[in-house]
Design an enzyme around this catalytic site. Structure first.
Site, PDB file in Angstrom:
ATOM      1  CD  GLN A 136       0.928   1.950   3.210  1.00 21.93           C
ATOM      2  OE1 GLN A 136      -0.223   1.598   2.946  1.00 21.93           O
ATOM      3  NE2 GLN A 136       1.186   2.615   3.877  1.00 21.93           N
ATOM      4  CG  HIS A 137       3.884  -2.325   5.086  1.00 20.57           C
ATOM      5  ND1 HIS A 137       4.019  -1.550   5.808  1.00 20.57           N
ATOM      6  CD2 HIS A 137       2.536  -2.972   5.062  1.00 20.57           C
ATOM      7  CE1 HIS A 137       2.435  -1.423   6.201  1.00 20.57           C
ATOM      8  NE2 HIS A 137       1.356  -2.011   4.992  1.00 20.57           N
ATOM      9  CG  ASP A 196      -0.356   0.110  -1.849  1.00 17.39           C
ATOM     10  OD1 ASP A 196      -0.840   0.820  -0.829  1.00 17.39           O
ATOM     11  OD2 ASP A 196      -0.518  -1.133  -2.140  1.00 17.39           O
TER      12      ASP A 196
END
Length: 486
Positions: free
Chosen positions: A71-72, A247
């Site tokens: 992520q991110h 995830d």
């Protein structure tokens, strides 16, 4: 029956599983490493995906494919679809100052300014109080430190979005400034990954243009946010591409977590997240109010200290990890009053970045190798139990624990979890949970529903309650770190 492929593009590597769409039976798999570092050019992910699919025997014969990813990560594309600069990953901390500034600015703009007003605004608007990992803070850093790259950025997406886009045949030279289909307009994501950006609201299901203006300085092309059963496109071979997932949401799919389940994952760091039927808002910043990949929500707490504490204790006692487990199991619950507060690398939950670990309750009687091993195990589990407490304080129901991660294989960790959490603890057979979740999502596009794949080898841990252990741990932590625990 048709085959489906699930892809896990994590920080460390890319894993591919090919499964039977109806039964979930594993047909073949492959993996490839990613380069280390906190910024990585996305081309490295694409190269690893090609290597992993080759190792898995290819995916040209699958009917559907889906990608779960870290992520991110900030992936910036120019008007022609080319990557502007290497992606800043979730673990890149250079935007910590930007996170603090965004909270302060939101507080100053509040109708009732006070030090906590900014955190409340972010929690209510996006579900998450900004920290360095969040994509919005990375865009702010980009605008302040690489102005030319920020100006060139025509689209922003996340690692799994970019890989799904590439799987559909898009890339440099396919995007056109007019936004015609086939270029940047073909970018797509899902609710779970969008909820980790800091510029999408899990409550309204919409992007927040004001946040993008405040960070990047303009509103770029953003991926369409797809529903759980919407397709992101097709591969050149004709396979349907699923919406994908972050995830943690992918792992929740992989283990079949549902409302009331709390997933505790113990790896280098620890995560405690739950499937909830309502969004959460926590101004303290402890609980990140993410969405999941099914239409529900995935509130999450992260700790910094987990399996590395076991590694350090094993090294100190000069034993391998299996022997550390045996030592811990030979000691009684509570380690005869010995308590380890495992903030070896600072801590995020609670927010104590400058904290250090501490050992409490030492006596000539309890200062033994077995008790030290037990205290290390219980310290990790108690730290994660604080995460569960934060989830419950945010209104999240908790009925059972699903224990994942490398350290979850330790019988000592399992026993401590059963005694300290006070909930049934289920331990699935080790596997590629994120890739399996992506494969399950891919199968849902063919079946019109999530398939009921049976989790193989799940064990239920039975352990006697461990009264007083968590209370003694909290007392030890508050003695030294009362300011951060208030």
């Amino acid at each position: 029956m048709p085959l489906v492929a699930g892809i896990d593009s994590s920080t460390q590597s890319c894993k591919v599983v090919v499964r039977d769409a109806e039964t979930g039976a594993l047909v073949r798999s492959g993996s490839a490493r990613h380069p280390e570092g906190t910024e990585v050019h996305p081309d490295a992910w694409w190269d690893a995906l090609q290597a992993a699919t080759t190792a898995a025997g290819g995916i040209d014969d699958v009917a559907a494919v889906s990608v779960g990813g870290q992520q991110h990560g900030m992936v910036c594309l120019d008007a022609d679809g080319a990557v502007v600069r290497p992606a800043l990953l979730w673990n890149d901390t250079r935007s910590a100052g930007a996170a603090a500034a965004l909270i302060k600015e939101a507080g100053a703009a509040s109708s009732t300014p006070d030090p906590a007003a900014g955190a409340r605004w972010w929690a209510e608007a996006t579900g998450t109080v900004p920290v360095a990992s969040i994509t919005a803070t990375k865009l702010r850093w980009l605008a302040e430190n690489e102005t030319e790259n920020a100006a060139r950025t025509a689209a922003v997406c996340l690692p799994h979005d970019w890989l799904s886009w590439r799987l559909a045949g898009h890339g440099p030279g396919t995007a056109r400034p007019d936004g015609a289909a086939g270029g940047l307009a073909a970018l797509a994501t899902d609710r779970s990954d969008a909820s980790g950006t800091g510029y999408w609201s899990p409550v309204s299901g919409e992007y927040l243009p004001s946040v993008l203006e405040q960070t990047l300085g303009h509103v770029p092309v953003l991926p369409r946010v797809l529903g759980p059963l919407e397709a992101a496109g097709r591969t050149p071979a004709g396979a349907i591409i699923g919406p994908g997932a972050g995830d943690n949401a992918g792992a929740a799919l992989g283990v079949g977590a549902s409302v009331g389940d709390v997933v505790v994952s113990i790896g280098t760091s620890g995560t405690v997240f739950a499937v909830a039927d309502h969004p959460t808002s926590d101004a303290s910043g402890l609980v990140a109010g993410f969405a999941d990949a099914t239409g529900n929500y995935l509130p999450l707490v992260c700790t910094l200290n987990a399996s590395r504490v076991l590694d350090a204790t094993a090294a100190l006692l000069a034993v391998p990890l299996p022997e550390l487990t045996e030592l811990a199991l030979s000691a009684p619950a509570g380690a005869e009053g010995l308590t380890l507060v495992p903030y070896f690398e600072g801590e995020r939950t609670p927010n104590l970045p400058d904290a250090t670990g501490s050992l409490h309750g030492l006596t000539l009687h309890n200062y033994t190798r077995a008790n030290l091993a037990r205290a290390a195990v219980e310290g990790i589990v108690c730290s994660l139990a604080d995460g569960l407490t934060a989830l419950r304080a945010a209104g999240v129901a908790a009925e059972r624990i699903i224990l994942l991660g490398g350290a979850a294989r330790s019988a000592a960790i399992q026993q401590a979890a059963g005694g300290i959490f006070g909930l049934p603890v289920h331990v699935p057979e080790p596997g590629e949970y994120v890739a399996d979740g992506a494969a399950r999502q891919a199968a849902s596009l063919l079946l019109g529903r999530l398939p009921d794949w049976e989790a193989a080898g799940t064990a239920t841990v039975t352990a006697p309650p461990a009264p007083g252990v968590l209370e003694r741990y909290r007392a030890a932590a508050s003695t030294t770190y009362s300011k951060g625990l208030e």
